[in-house]
Write a protein that holds these residues in place. Sequence first.
Motif, mmCIF file in Angstrom:
data_model
loop_
_atom_site.group_PDB
_atom_site.id
_atom_site.type_symbol
_atom_site.label_atom_id
_atom_site.label_comp_id
_atom_site.label_asym_id
_atom_site.label_seq_id
_atom_site.Cartn_x
_atom_site.Cartn_y
_atom_site.Cartn_z
ATOM 1 N N ASN A 188 1.776 4.488 -0.494
ATOM 2 C CA ASN A 188 2.237 3.166 -0.965
ATOM 3 C C ASN A 188 1.473 2.718 -2.210
ATOM 4 O O ASN A 188 0.921 1.622 -2.275
ATOM 5 N N ARG A 240 9.015 6.044 -2.382
ATOM 6 C CA ARG A 240 9.181 5.307 -1.127
ATOM 7 C C ARG A 240 10.285 4.261 -1.259
ATOM 8 O O ARG A 240 10.615 3.814 -2.357
ATOM 9 N N SER A 241 10.817 3.855 -0.112
ATOM 10 C CA SER A 241 11.784 2.766 -0.089
ATOM 11 C C SER A 241 11.076 1.448 -0.377
ATOM 12 O O SER A 241 9.912 1.252 -0.015
ATOM 13 N N ASP A 244 9.786 -0.180 2.796
ATOM 14 C CA ASP A 244 8.944 0.636 3.680
ATOM 15 C C ASP A 244 7.484 0.405 3.328
ATOM 16 O O ASP A 244 7.038 0.755 2.242
ATOM 17 N N ASP A 245 6.739 -0.200 4.271
ATOM 18 C CA ASP A 245 5.307 -0.424 4.085
ATOM 19 C C ASP A 245 4.474 0.306 5.130
ATOM 20 O O ASP A 245 3.269 0.056 5.251
ATOM 21 N N ASP A 246 5.099 1.191 5.921
ATOM 22 C CA ASP A 246 4.378 1.884 6.981
ATOM 23 C C ASP A 246 3.415 2.908 6.387
ATOM 24 O O ASP A 246 3.714 3.580 5.391
#
Length: 327
Positions: A188, A240-241, A244-246
């Motif tokens: 991220n 990344r999407s 999406d923060d995973d």
Amino acid sequence: MTSSGAGDRASSTLKRAAERGSRRTGLRAALFLGLAAIAAIGTAFLFTRYLEAKASAARLPTAKVVVAAVNMPSATALRAESLAVIDWPAASTPEGTSSDAAALVGRVVTSAVSKGEPILESRLAAPGTAAGLAAILPAGMRAVAVRVDDVVGVAGFLHPGDAVDVIVTMKPSDASTQPPMSKIVLQNVRVLAVGKEVERADRNFDKAMPATVATLMVDGEQSEKLALAATKGQILLSLRSGADDDMLSTPGITPPVLLAGGREPERPAAPATATPAPGPKVTPVSSRHRARAPVVEVRPAPAEKQTVEILRGDVFERRDFEKESRQ
């Protein structure tokens, strides 16, 4: 007499018909006049409401607000020609606006500003900050550039503002005989710039933007990881999407594990070691006699036995006898 009477009746009939026609014409005229009057009254009412609404809007208190006169990307320094001062309803004035355009000249915007949008203090860098990437970096963060190509840079679909994961493929050491491993080392991470573009002016993200350098925003520890990965291994950026923060925890993968379908390959079983035959028991000696030979205690082998079964009627006996050894 007969002819004159018929003429009188005919003339009276014509008179009555003319009177009825005139009455009908009068009724139509009155009806049209009534409709016209109603339409005029309605128009006057609507026009009066419009004038009242306009006058009411004109009476709203306003305040002077500095807005952007043109579209400005992030990390751009404000200039006098790029600012405008307009009247803004005082009741809905955003917090952090300014009424003095000259006081904002030279400040740097930290995010894109659209034409007509108020210039907010929260979207400006500290006074005295120079234009460029340093103006949009938060405290404690660093900008690190990495070399990319069509493969590393997601075929050119990498844009400023995107988030990526950094995957590195390398050996544990240069002299190691172990196979190389691929592992996600950073997750991220925000893309600050792609090539020389800090932000796409046309906002056309569905088209590829080829570049040879991508600038990532990392902290101090992440910058060390990124530098080692780029120097000793091969890096790959994974897009990344935006939702999406995973953060994932992966063990990495090596060629044997990859070819085994993601499972650890089975190792060949170690050869079985022969169990030594029991030997004579060695009795340890004290420290005073360590120089002497160890004392060996020899135990005699157990004597072999013979079993004799005796049947006497309904009585059964079983006797054991030691077997004599033959010389």
